[in-house]
Write a protein that holds these residues in place. Sequence first.
Motif: not given
Length: 578
Positions: A362-378
């Motif tokens: 799923y995609t995660v957005t940093d609230p301070e910088t607005g940058e997005t990243s992808t994190e995995e889960y099982e």
Amino acid sequence: MKREPRLHFSDADLAEPKLKKPIKRVEKAAAKADKAQAKIPKKTVVKKERGFDPATGKVKTHLRFEEVDKKKPPSKLTHAAQDAPANLVLSQFHREVQQSEDDNVGVESAHKLEGAAESGGRLIQSAHRSHQLKPYRAAARAETRLEKANVDALQKKAQIEHPTSNPVSKWQQKQAIKKQYVAAKYGKTAKNTAKTTENTTKAAKKAAEKTKQAGQFVWRHKKGFAIAAALFLMLAFFLNGLSSCSVLLEGAGSGIVASTYPSQDADMRGAEAAYWDMEAELQEYLDNYERTHDYDEYHFDLDDIEHDPYVLISILTALHQGEWTLDEVQGTLQMLFEKQYILTEDVVVETRYRTETRTGSYTVTDPETGETSTEEYEYEVQVPYDYYICTVTLENFNLSHVPVYIMGEEQLGMYATYMATLGNRPDLFPGSEYIGKYAEGSYTDYEIPPEALEDEVFAAIITEAEKYLGYPYVWGGSSPSTSFDCSGFVSWVINHSGWDVGRLGAQGLCNICTRVSSANVQPGDLVFFTGTYDTPGVSHVGIYVGNGMMIHCGDPISYANLNSSYWQSHFYCYGRLP
């Protein structure tokens, strides 16, 4: 294949000049026998024949054993589902015939029709089987030559240790050695083979005693010879309608000859060895079943793999109506094996679920910088899959039950005659349980109290029944010329004592009787049992004679004490005839 003992001679024996030639012949024969044994095929492939069961909707696979042809690869398995319904009819007919003793009546004619339809295929199978079993014939001949060399060497050794110039004594000595040799060969431990030389040498000291016993054999077993002669005469009457006293006496004189196996020892032992090897292949296949198959779950319902050699040889001799060679009975051996052993494989496929762990993102957005990243889960999911459950069933039909389904009355009578005396060859297969029943033992007799015979009906019953004391048990047999099974014996006796009920099975006889209590049972009533073999309902029947005794077709026909633990554990009820 059973092997002849490989004799071990002492240093003193090897140094004895008179034993050099006999020992050399033994060593040469043993080498040839080992070479012949090595050529016997060790591997088999399984041909699967599919059968469709319309009642359950399942496809059952029947397994058939074939030797590997080294020149050709095993044929690919075919799934002829369209032929399954027709094939199932025949197999179901065989199973229904087996399940109830009542079905013995009239079964012979049905099997004759079946046999006619199968005869063409059997000719091809017989020719193929004859080629396949060529190594067995060669091995059997080699083992027979080794047996002769062994016995000759042992006799020579005995003559050196216990010299005699009398030719009769020499013959007696050899006969005693040969008998001891056969007994040692069929022993169940390796120690017996290792001690064959020692045991047979000791036998020479008892030659006179053994010869005396052999001379008294016919007298000691006069009951068995009388039964065989009676069976032979009844069969002769059935076939030829004997009418003159001279012919009658001639038939009686030939009774002993007619009850003796006419085939050569090498052929009879070779046939037993070939059948034993087929059973060994079947056992090996079952022992390695899980290793050679790929199913998720296994269930086994397996009868014991066993047969009696006297039953086999008596069947072969009756079917071929006299002398036969090993080469001539290859197709018969295969036919008998297929009728005795019914091996089925039933595979059921179930849909099951297993838990699998999978990875998502799923995609995660940093609230301070607005940058997005992808994190995995099982996460876990339930996944369907096919689960294979295999049930393997081996049914041993019992070889002694086969004759009634494949023989006419003449052949069945011959089979009964050979079984009554074990072909007059108790030395042929000394490990057989029939030795104790027929060759060494005698049937249980009983003297009916005189007061019981005052009842004319019971007197008629027991007079007829006692005519057949000592007759062998023959599955499906229903007359003196074929001998009897339990219900055939009782049906015959009562039909010749005032009733007319036809040929009924044990359950059928029970059905026509009125049940009576143990307190009110009378001589002449019938007694019924369950669970004496694997069949539903009543499985055995006898005739009550008073004082807790019955006369019945056991093995052989004899009296029996109803108070024994065996009969008490299987007792069902008493019944009075209408």
